[in-house]
Design a protein around this motif. Structure first.
Motif, PDB file in Angstrom:
ATOM      1  N   ARG A 422      19.761 -51.032  -1.611  1.00  0.00           N
ATOM      2  CA  ARG A 422      18.769 -49.931  -1.652  1.00  0.00           C
ATOM      3  C   ARG A 422      18.104 -49.873  -3.033  1.00  0.00           C
ATOM      4  NH1 ARG A 422      22.096 -44.977   1.173  1.00  0.00           N
ATOM      5  NH2 ARG A 422      21.787 -45.599   3.356  1.00  0.00           N
ATOM      6  N   ASP A 423      18.916 -49.994  -4.080  1.00  0.00           N
ATOM      7  CA  ASP A 423      18.350 -49.955  -5.435  1.00  0.00           C
ATOM      8  C   ASP A 423      17.367 -51.115  -5.642  1.00  0.00           C
ATOM      9  OD1 ASP A 423      19.843 -47.752  -6.002  1.00  0.00           O
ATOM     10  OD2 ASP A 423      21.429 -48.841  -7.069  1.00  0.00           O
ATOM     11  N   ARG A 424      17.742 -52.248  -5.108  1.00  0.00           N
ATOM     12  CA  ARG A 424      16.887 -53.425  -5.284  1.00  0.00           C
ATOM     13  C   ARG A 424      15.543 -53.228  -4.575  1.00  0.00           C
ATOM     14  NH1 ARG A 424      18.794 -59.491  -3.499  1.00  0.00           N
ATOM     15  NH2 ARG A 424      17.693 -60.635  -5.112  1.00  0.00           N
ATOM     16  N   TYR A 425      15.616 -52.802  -3.304  1.00  0.00           N
ATOM     17  CA  TYR A 425      14.369 -52.540  -2.577  1.00  0.00           C
ATOM     18  C   TYR A 425      13.561 -51.440  -3.267  1.00  0.00           C
ATOM     19  CZ  TYR A 425      15.371 -55.441   1.551  1.00  0.00           C
ATOM     20  OH  TYR A 425      15.595 -56.494   2.405  1.00  0.00           O
ATOM     21  N   SER A 426      14.283 -50.447  -3.755  1.00  0.00           N
ATOM     22  CA  SER A 426      13.596 -49.322  -4.400  1.00  0.00           C
ATOM     23  C   SER A 426      12.829 -49.789  -5.634  1.00  0.00           C
ATOM     24  CB  SER A 426      14.618 -48.241  -4.779  1.00  0.00           C
ATOM     25  OG  SER A 426      13.971 -47.142  -5.361  1.00  0.00           O
ATOM     26  N   ARG A 427      13.427 -50.689  -6.404  1.00  0.00           N
ATOM     27  CA  ARG A 427      12.729 -51.216  -7.595  1.00  0.00           C
ATOM     28  C   ARG A 427      11.488 -52.004  -7.176  1.00  0.00           C
ATOM     29  NH1 ARG A 427      17.975 -52.460  -9.170  1.00  0.00           N
ATOM     30  NH2 ARG A 427      17.690 -54.654  -8.656  1.00  0.00           N
ATOM     31  N   TRP A 428      11.625 -52.829  -6.146  1.00  0.00           N
ATOM     32  CA  TRP A 428      10.470 -53.598  -5.692  1.00  0.00           C
ATOM     33  C   TRP A 428       9.326 -52.669  -5.271  1.00  0.00           C
ATOM     34  CZ3 TRP A 428      14.046 -57.050  -2.247  1.00  0.00           C
ATOM     35  CH2 TRP A 428      14.478 -58.157  -2.978  1.00  0.00           C
ATOM     36  N   ILE A 429       9.704 -51.569  -4.601  1.00  0.00           N
ATOM     37  CA  ILE A 429       8.677 -50.677  -4.051  1.00  0.00           C
ATOM     38  C   ILE A 429       8.088 -49.759  -5.120  1.00  0.00           C
ATOM     39  CG2 ILE A 429       8.275 -48.791  -2.411  1.00  0.00           C
ATOM     40  CD1 ILE A 429      10.450 -50.084  -0.625  1.00  0.00           C
ATOM     41  N   SER A 430       8.952 -49.201  -5.976  1.00  0.00           N
ATOM     42  CA  SER A 430       8.469 -48.199  -6.943  1.00  0.00           C
ATOM     43  C   SER A 430       7.829 -48.821  -8.182  1.00  0.00           C
ATOM     44  CB  SER A 430       9.622 -47.292  -7.365  1.00  0.00           C
ATOM     45  OG  SER A 430      10.636 -48.059  -8.000  1.00  0.00           O
ATOM     46  N   ASP A 431       8.208 -50.051  -8.492  1.00  0.00           N
ATOM     47  CA  ASP A 431       7.671 -50.682  -9.704  1.00  0.00           C
ATOM     48  C   ASP A 431       7.257 -52.130  -9.398  1.00  0.00           C
ATOM     49  OD1 ASP A 431       6.938 -51.066 -12.329  1.00  0.00           O
ATOM     50  OD2 ASP A 431       8.971 -51.570 -12.998  1.00  0.00           O
ATOM     51  N   PRO A 432       6.280 -52.294  -8.518  1.00  0.00           N
ATOM     52  CA  PRO A 432       5.925 -53.655  -8.097  1.00  0.00           C
ATOM     53  C   PRO A 432       5.114 -54.396  -9.162  1.00  0.00           C
ATOM     54  CG  PRO A 432       4.416 -52.086  -7.124  1.00  0.00           C
ATOM     55  CD  PRO A 432       5.436 -51.277  -7.869  1.00  0.00           C
ATOM     56  N   ASP A 433       5.225 -55.685  -9.158  1.00  0.00           N
ATOM     57  CA  ASP A 433       4.335 -56.543  -9.937  1.00  0.00           C
ATOM     58  C   ASP A 433       4.140 -57.824  -9.134  1.00  0.00           C
ATOM     59  OD1 ASP A 433       6.306 -58.649 -10.740  1.00  0.00           O
ATOM     60  OD2 ASP A 433       7.228 -56.960 -11.781  1.00  0.00           O
ATOM     61  N   GLU A 434       3.158 -58.605  -9.526  1.00  0.00           N
ATOM     62  CA  GLU A 434       2.803 -59.769  -8.721  1.00  0.00           C
ATOM     63  C   GLU A 434       3.971 -60.714  -8.534  1.00  0.00           C
ATOM     64  OE1 GLU A 434      -0.663 -61.792  -9.963  1.00  0.00           O
ATOM     65  OE2 GLU A 434      -1.931 -60.005 -10.003  1.00  0.00           O
ATOM     66  N   ASP A 435       4.722 -60.949  -9.584  1.00  0.00           N
ATOM     67  CA  ASP A 435       5.810 -61.923  -9.501  1.00  0.00           C
ATOM     68  C   ASP A 435       6.912 -61.444  -8.563  1.00  0.00           C
ATOM     69  OD1 ASP A 435       7.139 -64.385 -10.482  1.00  0.00           O
ATOM     70  OD2 ASP A 435       8.595 -62.943 -11.264  1.00  0.00           O
ATOM     71  N   SER A 436       7.294 -60.171  -8.697  1.00  0.00           N
ATOM     72  CA  SER A 436       8.388 -59.664  -7.859  1.00  0.00           C
ATOM     73  C   SER A 436       7.967 -59.622  -6.394  1.00  0.00           C
ATOM     74  CB  SER A 436       8.834 -58.288  -8.333  1.00  0.00           C
ATOM     75  OG  SER A 436       7.808 -57.340  -8.147  1.00  0.00           O
ATOM     76  N   ILE A 437       6.722 -59.219  -6.141  1.00  0.00           N
ATOM     77  CA  ILE A 437       6.242 -59.174  -4.758  1.00  0.00           C
ATOM     78  C   ILE A 437       6.198 -60.573  -4.169  1.00  0.00           C
ATOM     79  CG2 ILE A 437       4.229 -58.692  -3.306  1.00  0.00           C
ATOM     80  CD1 ILE A 437       5.804 -56.237  -4.038  1.00  0.00           C
ATOM     81  N   LEU A 438       5.767 -61.546  -4.968  1.00  0.00           N
ATOM     82  CA  LEU A 438       5.693 -62.933  -4.502  1.00  0.00           C
ATOM     83  C   LEU A 438       7.059 -63.394  -4.015  1.00  0.00           C
ATOM     84  CD1 LEU A 438       4.206 -65.657  -4.229  1.00  0.00           C
ATOM     85  CD2 LEU A 438       4.803 -66.117  -6.625  1.00  0.00           C
ATOM     86  N   ARG A 439       8.108 -63.003  -4.765  1.00  0.00           N
ATOM     87  CA  ARG A 439       9.443 -63.460  -4.418  1.00  0.00           C
ATOM     88  C   ARG A 439      10.139 -62.563  -3.402  1.00  0.00           C
ATOM     89  NH1 ARG A 439      12.410 -62.543  -8.358  1.00  0.00           N
ATOM     90  NH2 ARG A 439      11.002 -61.763  -9.945  1.00  0.00           N
ATOM     91  N   ALA A 440       9.613 -61.351  -3.197  1.00  0.00           N
ATOM     92  CA  ALA A 440      10.358 -60.365  -2.409  1.00  0.00           C
ATOM     93  C   ALA A 440       9.846 -60.187  -0.986  1.00  0.00           C
ATOM     94  CB  ALA A 440      10.333 -59.013  -3.124  1.00  0.00           C
ATOM     95  N   THR A 441       8.646 -60.646  -0.672  1.00  0.00           N
ATOM     96  CA  THR A 441       8.094 -60.333   0.653  1.00  0.00           C
ATOM     97  C   THR A 441       9.011 -60.783   1.774  1.00  0.00           C
ATOM     98  OG1 THR A 441       6.800 -62.364   0.516  1.00  0.00           O
ATOM     99  CG2 THR A 441       5.675 -60.306  -0.016  1.00  0.00           C
TER     100      THR A 441
END
Length: 620
Positions: A422-441
């Motif tokens: 949950r914390d991991r998903y929450s970080r991706w959602i609340s503080d996104p950046d191009e690199d994290s989104i690229l790796r997280a989709t």
């Protein structure tokens, strides 16, 4: 003159959509054709004029400009133009100019309309809208798949053993005993050497037990009299059509002199069409050891190729292949548990990406992880480290190779508690950046295939809620989707890449499938839609009024069209002993299939543009 007509006829027969016409139809229109030659720079049609012909480029090249200004297309040999004007009653909107010395065949408007009226294929090709053309393409490809069913005879499907038979006077009780003793579900009823009827397990249930008939009554009272029959050389498609139309599940197959050779059942057909998938699934589920599981899993590509050859449509092939992949993952976890002992706390094996969406083909690597109950302690984490490593190793040996990006249960980063996920998903959602989104989709398409479904549900529900409430995250998702390069130039030519051996190819997954997945995912998350599959997401968006029904259907058709071609490509590679991939050389496609692709790519591009305009506008 005769040789010129012959040359026109030969050209049209090899050019879409005239190749959909019968020989007589082509010969009939050849004499109606007018041949015109244009020098480079000549204006063929001018915007605002009235047109009475369909133009077919025989040689050379032409350029079309809307209202004489905006460039809309360049066409070469085999290209057709000016048909939109014929559909509008003659009004020309594109000025057409010869780019080089050009020879055109001109078909009169009345002949064009007559062909559209008489030929479904011709009408589909010159449909009024792009959406209709793509739908026609999917229908054509499905039809072509089904044609393989024409080549399979029913005699090849049924066991070559003498059917069990009885006389019409045999009592129902004795008939049932005979069926039980011989272990058959169907009884042939004979009299004077002729087939009088058939009696099945279903008849016993519905006509005897349910109707409380006396078991002493003769079988002739409850049999299906004068059943429809087919010669054993009849095709599988004919049998399927007869069953579908008649609403029955058995057809007697007759030999050359009319003798009964066998009784074909719906089960026989299903066994043929899906035997590899069904049998492989049973082998996977019953595998007593990792070696047995690996051996069973190695049969999946062969079954995949057989499904394609058997006429399975794309959505069914993806569903079956994904179901088998899910079964392999589940059994790998069960076998790992058998080696390591029971898990210390509840957990679930998660799959991500195509397997989670139910859209997996063959040749996929593994994308998985583990979610553990929050109560897990240090010893428990060591247990799951061993479990994850063992699952990843078994899957790798089973054909689901290690993920280059490390998205595997064997990787500590992919073994987290519910709270940590949950914390991991929450970080991706609340503080996104191009690199994290690229790796997280890929993680946002997630499903549990083994263990506690409740843990996975507890993880996914808050993710959906948080994502819906975060326009910034959604905008990053939408922006990430724009990385895809749709392989269609502004002149409707395919923009190709070069493979390692120099062959010009396009990547069907990266350049067509992934953009549609991205569109559906981004919009679904923006609306909090829980569906995971791409087709289901598009349907849900349309049902909720969040996407125009026509747009959703067009994207679904484009998705299925490209997957039909992709599945055929991979099946051919499996049969040739080549590792399957998604890199299709257009030269291996028919001219009509290339045209279909050219219709599909603008739909994908329009979807991406809409996504960019509506959801990525803040940062795109």
């Amino acid at each position: 003159m005769a040789s010129e007509l012959s040359e026109i006829e030969s050209f049209l027969k090899s050019t879409a959509p005239f190749d959909r016409l019968g020989d007589e139809q082509v010969r009939a229109i050849v004499r109606k054709i007018t041949v015109r030659y244009y020098r480079s720079g000549d204006e063929i049609l001018r915007s605002g004029e009235h047109n009475d012909f369909l133009f077919v480029v025989r040689s050379g090249a032409v350029e079309l400009r809307l209202a004489g200004d905006e460039l809309t297309a360049r066409l070469e040999q085999g290209g057709c133009f000016a048909f939109p004007s014929l559909l509008r009653g003659g009004e020309v909107r594109n000025t057409t100019t010869a780019l080089e010395d050009t020879l055109c065949y001109l078909l009169p408007a009345d002949e064009f309309h007559a062909l559209r009226k008489s030929s479904q294929g011709f009408r589909d090709y010159f449909a009024d809208s792009e959406q209709e053309r793509i739908r026609s393409a999917v229908r054509d490809l499905k039809c072509n798949r089904s044609q393989s069913l024409e080549q399979i005879t029913i005699g090849s499907l049924v066991p070559h053993r003498e059917p069990v038979s009885c006389s019409p006077n045999l009592s129902i009780a004795d008939a049932a005993s005979l069926m039980s003793d011989r272990d058959v579900s169907t009884l042939a009823v004979y009299s004077d050497g002729r087939l009088k009827g058939i009696f099945t397990d279903k008849d016993l249930r519905n006509r005897v037990v349910a109707m409380r008939r006396s078991l002493d009554a003769p079988i002739s009272d409850v049999m299906t009299p004068s059943p429809l029959t087919l010669p054993e050389g009849a095709s599988l498609s004919e049998a399927m059509g007869m069953m579908a139309a008649g609403g029955f599940r058995h057809i007697p197959a007759l030999g050359p002199t009319g003798e009964l050779r066998a009784i074909l059942s719906a089960t026989d057909i299903l066994a043929h069409l899906g035997d590899s998938a069904i049998d492989t699934g049973m082998l996977v589920s019953n595998a007593a050891s990792p070696d047995a599981l690996i051996a069973a899993s190695r049969q999946i590509p062969e079954g995949f190729a057989r499904m394609e050859a058997g006429g399975f449509h794309a959505e069914h092939t993806m569903r079956f292949t994904s179901a088998l992949g899910e079964a392999v993952h589940r059994r790998a976890a069960q076998l790992a548990e058998a080696e390591l002992g029971p898990p210390p706390v509840p957990y679930a094996l998660l799959v991500f990406g195509s397997l989670a969406r139910g859209e997996q083909l063959v040749g996929s690597d593994q994308d998985n992880g583990i979610v553990m109950d929050d109560a897990v302690d240090g010893a428990g984490r060591e247990y799951f480290a061993a479990l994850g490593a063992r699952v990843s190793d078994i899957l790798n040996d089973a054909g689901y190779v290690y993920c280059n990006g490390g998205i595997m249960a064997g990787n500590a980063d992919q073994r987290l508690t519910v709270g940590e996920w949950r914390d991991r998903y929450s970080r991706w959602i609340s503080d996104p950046d191009e690199d994290s989104i690229l790796r997280a989709t890929i993680f946002f398409d997630m499903r549990a295939v083994h263990g506690s479904a409740e843990l996975a549900a507890n993880l996914r529900s808050p993710v959906l809620e948080q994502a819906k409430a975060s326009p910034l995250f959604i905008s990053y998702l939408a922006r990430d989707a724009q990385r895809s390069r749709v392989p269609l130039g502004i002149f409707r030519n395919l923009v190709l890449e070069k493979s390692a051996d120099g062959e010009k190819i396009f990547d069907a997954k990266a350049q067509a499938i992934l953009p549609i997945i991205d569109i559906a995912r981004s919009l679904a998350f923006s609306e909090g839609i829980a569906a995971v599959g791409t087709l289901e997401r598009l349907d849900a968006l349309a049902d909720a009024g969040k996407m125009a029904r026509g747009d959703a259907e067009s994207l679904k058709d484009a998705f299925l069209l490209v997957n039909e071609l992709r599945i055929a490509h991979q099946a051919a590679q499996v049969r040739a002993g080549i590792a399957p991939d998604n890199r299709i050389a257009p030269a291996t496609l028919s001219p009509l299939e290339r045209d279909y692709l050219k219709d599909a790519f603008p739909v994908v591009r329009a979807g991406l543009e809409s996504l960019k305009r509506n959801l990525a506008g803040g940062i795109a």
